[in-house]
Design a protein around this motif. Sequence first.
Motif, PDB file in Angstrom:
ATOM      1  N   GLN A   1      34.993  40.857  11.967  1.00  0.00           N
ATOM      2  CA  GLN A   1      34.537  39.805  13.414  1.00  0.00           C
ATOM      3  C   GLN A   1      32.641  39.974  12.673  1.00  0.00           C
ATOM      4  O   GLN A   1      31.846  38.948  13.408  1.00  0.00           O
TER       5      GLN A   1
ATOM      6  N   PHE B   1      24.308  37.983  40.653  1.00  0.00           N
ATOM      7  CA  PHE B   1      25.503  36.582  41.787  1.00  0.00           C
ATOM      8  C   PHE B   1      24.138  35.299  41.353  1.00  0.00           C
ATOM      9  O   PHE B   1      25.031  34.277  41.561  1.00  0.00           O
TER      10      PHE B   1
ATOM     11  N   GLU C   1      28.930  36.357  33.019  1.00  0.00           N
ATOM     12  CA  GLU C   1      30.114  36.130  33.435  1.00  0.00           C
ATOM     13  C   GLU C   1      31.239  36.548  31.814  1.00  0.00           C
ATOM     14  O   GLU C   1      30.850  35.887  31.301  1.00  0.00           O
TER      15      GLU C   1
ATOM     16  N   THR D   1      31.627  39.711  37.094  1.00  0.00           N
ATOM     17  CA  THR D   1      29.955  38.973  36.732  1.00  0.00           C
ATOM     18  C   THR D   1      29.325  40.007  37.028  1.00  0.00           C
ATOM     19  O   THR D   1      28.679  40.350  37.831  1.00  0.00           O
TER      20      THR D   1
ATOM     21  N   MET E   1      31.055  46.498  43.445  1.00  0.00           N
ATOM     22  CA  MET E   1      32.293  45.884  44.341  1.00  0.00           C
ATOM     23  C   MET E   1      32.529  44.527  43.517  1.00  0.00           C
ATOM     24  O   MET E   1      33.576  44.212  43.996  1.00  0.00           O
ATOM     25  N   LEU E   2      31.899  43.982  44.598  1.00  0.00           N
ATOM     26  CA  LEU E   2      31.411  42.712  44.700  1.00  0.00           C
ATOM     27  C   LEU E   2      31.536  42.160  42.510  1.00  0.00           C
ATOM     28  O   LEU E   2      31.485  41.030  42.584  1.00  0.00           O
TER      29      LEU E   2
ATOM     30  N   THR F   1      32.984  43.714  40.844  1.00  0.00           N
ATOM     31  CA  THR F   1      34.563  43.677  40.284  1.00  0.00           C
ATOM     32  C   THR F   1      33.869  45.149  39.027  1.00  0.00           C
ATOM     33  O   THR F   1      34.560  45.132  38.614  1.00  0.00           O
TER      34      THR F   1
ATOM     35  N   LEU G   1      44.305  46.924  49.323  1.00  0.00           N
ATOM     36  CA  LEU G   1      43.904  46.111  50.014  1.00  0.00           C
ATOM     37  C   LEU G   1      44.063  44.916  48.960  1.00  0.00           C
ATOM     38  O   LEU G   1      44.714  43.440  49.644  1.00  0.00           O
TER      39      LEU G   1
END
Lengths: 621, 374
Positions: B35, B84, B91, B96, B153-154, B156, B199
């Motif tokens: 690359q 955020f 992202e 994110t 966790m938000l 991810t 969940l």
Amino acid sequence: MVALKTQGYWTRNWLIWLILSILLIVFIVQSINIHSIQTQKGSIIEKADSQALRQVSEKAIRGDILDRNGEILATSLLRAKINIDPTILQKEFISDLAKALEFSETEFKDLMDSQLSKKRGRRYWIIKDDISLNSQMIGDIESLITDRRKVCAEMIVDKKLKLHQRILSKIGVQEYPNEKIKVNRCTKQKLAGVKIEKYTQRYYPRGASLAPLIGRLNSDGDGIAGIEQEFNDLLKGKDGEKEISTSSDSGSYFNPKVVTKKQNGKNIQLTIDANIQFMAYDAIKNSVKRHDAESGSAIILSPNGEILSMANYPADNPNDKSTYIPENYKNRILTDLLEPGSTMKPFTMLLALDQGKITATEDECFDVTKRIGHVIPTYNDKKIYKCMTVKKILQKSDNLGTVNVMEKLDKETVYETWSNLGFGKPLALIPSIETPGVLKLPYEWSNADKRTASFGYGPMNTNLAQLARAYLVFGNEGSMPRLKLFQNFNKFDEDNVKVFKRETVSNIANHLKAVVENGSGYRAKMRGHEVAGKTGTVDVRLASGGYSKKGNVNTYFSGFSPVENPKYFMSINLNKPKKCFRGYTNKPFKCEGSNSAAIAFNEAMNKILNNGNYDLQLAGN
Amino acid sequence: MVSKTNQLPDKKLLNVVFALMTLGWLMVLSASIHQGYGYAIKQALFIFIGLFAGFLVLKNPISLFKKYSTHLFLLTLIFLVLVFMPGLGHEAGGSTRWIKLPLFNFQPSEMLKLTMIFFLSAFLIRQEEDIRKPWVGVGKTVIIFSIPALLLMLETDFGATVILAAITFGLVFSAGIYLKELIGLILILGSAGLLFISLNPVRSKRFFDFWATDLWSNNSDKVDQTKQALIGIARGEWSGTGIGAGIQKYVKLPEAHTDMIFAVIGEELGIFGMLGVLALYAFIIVKGFEISKVALQKGRKFSSYLANGICIWFSVQISVNVAMNIGLIPIKGWTLPLISYGGSSLIFAIIAIAILVRIDMENRASYEKQKHFV
């Protein structure tokens, strides 16, 4: 140490040590064990190999065919074609690509659109073919292929959720449907869908003049005619096979291992002289056209047996790959079985003289008024000739006179001599296409057969090359060398076959000179050069047996020049000429060797002998 | 403040770290060369930035980190929130996790691993009494862990959450909490993890499917990367194909220069290469735990906890990365410290190593100076 004990360091940390040690052992074992994993389709190493290793064949380069001076008669050129897959071509490259391909942008776009609207074949579109590898176009496209450009395309992606929406969906309070939105994404990309494909193309610089001798290739690159076919394996060589490690579209490879070594094809050098060949071809071509013949052939030999030319017409240009008519690649000099006719008369005379049965002087005269067997006198009515000398018989090509001489010989001697002259024996030049000729054993010969054999009919048939070779006795003091077509192989150290005495040969050679000077071969006479030779005219034998009643003939001329120490021997055959002329007027006349083949001989030999200071380098001379 | 230790850094440790970084840079070059040179050039730059930061760390006493541990921790939390902010966050691959910077994208979760160790070490020393009164301390610890964990966790960033949990658990364990409460903590963390997995049915399926079916009869795209990693390692055999000669990196093995670099090492340097890398890491971790032990013996608890936390971080990060590369666990975004391509992870790993070296230097400093260290 006090601190350590009170803290109880080891009592707590042994667990961490234990876990880490176990992990390390597991990792080591697994790292080694990966190599012995078995899947349903064999071991993982086999799977890795099948995924990574590719067999690549390396094309062997086909050998060239050269003439005696090293001039190329057939060679393989590296060419390139450019394929385009318009379905994946990025629009950012189009204008530069069009420029590189020498199109205007709109023209190129129109071409692409029409290609895209097709149902089939649009992914493999050859836009340019037959380009030289070092052309500007290839250079431009190669640099374009390595170029990286910003390419933008619309993509469909998930719509991003707002932060509070994301928190809500994460903790499972509310579900949000997956919405798709279009975005314009740009990445740096290489040009896609353009490939330069390299291939070899057989090229014959001398075009049609050599086509029936050299032949040509089919689309698979195998010879389908002539030398290309006969020596296909030798010329072709062996493709090599390599094993490489590669990833399908990476374009890179590593660790090449040779499985079979590539062997390029060998060159074949012929004894042919491309210039002489061209002159002979030109003469034959003109002659076939002039006399409206079906075909014509000419073979030119040097006295040592080297074939300088093998010209046939009709012939096609082998560089034109669009059609293939096998007839036009037929080397008639070797394939066609002929009755040599009157061109055999000199050998009857040679044998009789050699055996002492005749003297061939002006004093000796043969009675040509009485019929012998089925052979009737030519000049029966007019009684011009009561008797004829050997010289006259040859000059007038008189059948009865020749039979008179033949009557003095027995058939075993004739058979033995004809056999020594190589009739009925293969030449082993291009064995698969060659006819060996026919020479019946003496006990099969009737008296009539023996008589007709004296003027070239009957118990023997030959191809033109064999006939031409027999004439070599005039250049080798009565010996006959072997024919050679290849310079770098097929070498036989074989002594020439001694057939006639030296004096016999020079005696008859002088009579043959008289044939050209003042006999049936007068049209072969040329200023400044001595020529000796003999004409021949033969009724075409039908496949059903018997002879054509339509006046279809084969005409011949076999001769050499100069008369003493000849340099070139040439035999010409015209197959079924229909338009011949008497004298130099335009009155149509029955076709004979004298008014067709002799003219072609003159035309070819004149060009060869008068071609500046063209000096033939004979091998071994 | 006394900052000079009059000691030289541990030579062996430095050699091992430099060896790993050099090998890492070579492997990044090899794995990304198709690359272009961009990744290798950037990685070299990151190494130099990291070395500069590490040099600054070496020049300063560990007490500095104790003093500012809370500030650093809060700063990291702010960064985690900034991710955020529209316009600031970046992202990639559906997560994110990054803050856009001119040269590279800064990943606060990498910083969090280190600042969490600072903060927790200082916290544990402050709260030593409470830890002896077990449940109060456990409760406080869980709260400290939960705030950044929720943010991760938000984002991810499952991997960073796991490392954070491991660091928390390990440090509390090293600080001498009773086994009873520890089991409780494990239960809490474990059930939280299970809850998180269950969940999201997709995630739970992905999580367990890996072990549920035989890898080679599993045709799911999700295990394809694992299969290709294993095939690559199998190609390497004992001594490998040679640096640069691997082929899996081209198309078949995505993320070859980051998460899957260990598989590239396996392919190009073979079993010897993999074991060598493991041995170098083992040396660093053993040395780190020893430094931690010596610091404790000299009564410098903060330094000891710090070293301990760094070792736990490294061991978990290395173990999980190696485990997923050799097909023991499913593949998640998870780098190999000091080797994988990536600015944030490399720079903070070098800083962490520099802290270890500094603690070791302070350990060996004269008695007079020792009392100034923490």
